[in-house]
Design a protein around this motif. Sequence first.
Motif, PDB file in Angstrom:
ATOM      1  N   CYS A  50       0.840  -1.191   0.000  1.00 36.23           N
ATOM      2  CA  CYS A  50       0.000   0.000   0.000  1.00 36.23           C
ATOM      3  C   CYS A  50       0.882   1.251   0.000  1.00 36.23           C
ATOM      4  O   CYS A  50       1.843   1.343   0.760  1.00 36.23           O
ATOM      5  CB  CYS A  50      -0.908  -0.014   1.223  1.00 36.23           C
ATOM      6  N   CYS A  53       0.237   3.035   3.779  1.00 38.33           N
ATOM      7  CA  CYS A  53       0.607   2.432   5.063  1.00 38.33           C
ATOM      8  C   CYS A  53       1.652   1.310   4.943  1.00 38.33           C
ATOM      9  O   CYS A  53       2.178   0.851   5.949  1.00 38.33           O
ATOM     10  CB  CYS A  53      -0.641   1.906   5.773  1.00 38.33           C
ATOM     11  N   CYS A  66      -4.323  -0.379   0.223  1.00 42.51           N
ATOM     12  CA  CYS A  66      -4.983  -1.506   0.871  1.00 42.51           C
ATOM     13  C   CYS A  66      -6.448  -1.160   1.109  1.00 42.51           C
ATOM     14  O   CYS A  66      -6.857   0.005   1.022  1.00 42.51           O
ATOM     15  CB  CYS A  66      -4.286  -1.860   2.183  1.00 42.51           C
ATOM     16  N   CYS A  69      -7.082   1.586   3.779  1.00 45.10           N
ATOM     17  CA  CYS A  69      -6.761   2.944   3.353  1.00 45.10           C
ATOM     18  C   CYS A  69      -7.787   3.447   2.327  1.00 45.10           C
ATOM     19  O   CYS A  69      -8.149   4.621   2.329  1.00 45.10           O
ATOM     20  CB  CYS A  69      -5.346   3.027   2.792  1.00 45.10           C
TER      21      CYS A  69
HETATM   22 ZN   LIG Z   1      -2.925   1.048   3.481  1.00 47.30          ZN
END
Ligand SMILES: [Zn+2]
Length: 76
Positions: A50, A53, A66, A69
Amino acid sequence: MSGIERSVDDLGRIVLPIKYRKRLGICSNDKVIVDVDRGVITISPMKGVCALCGEAIQSESRVRLCRACIDKVKKS
Ligand SMILES: [Zn+2]
């Protein structure tokens, strides 16, 4: 039950069948995601991380986020 029977060695390793590796594009030293759900172990190719993150994502989508997120971005 379908599938290919494999033995687990003393260290818990198995060999992924070549036809499955080819089908999923898994090459030597690629990272995979191993998960368990209701008594079933899955091994999935890891497609990236991601952008926000750093969590591993499996999506083939061009969006490099992801699920968590994506949900955060939608709410903001
Ligand atoms: Zn993420």
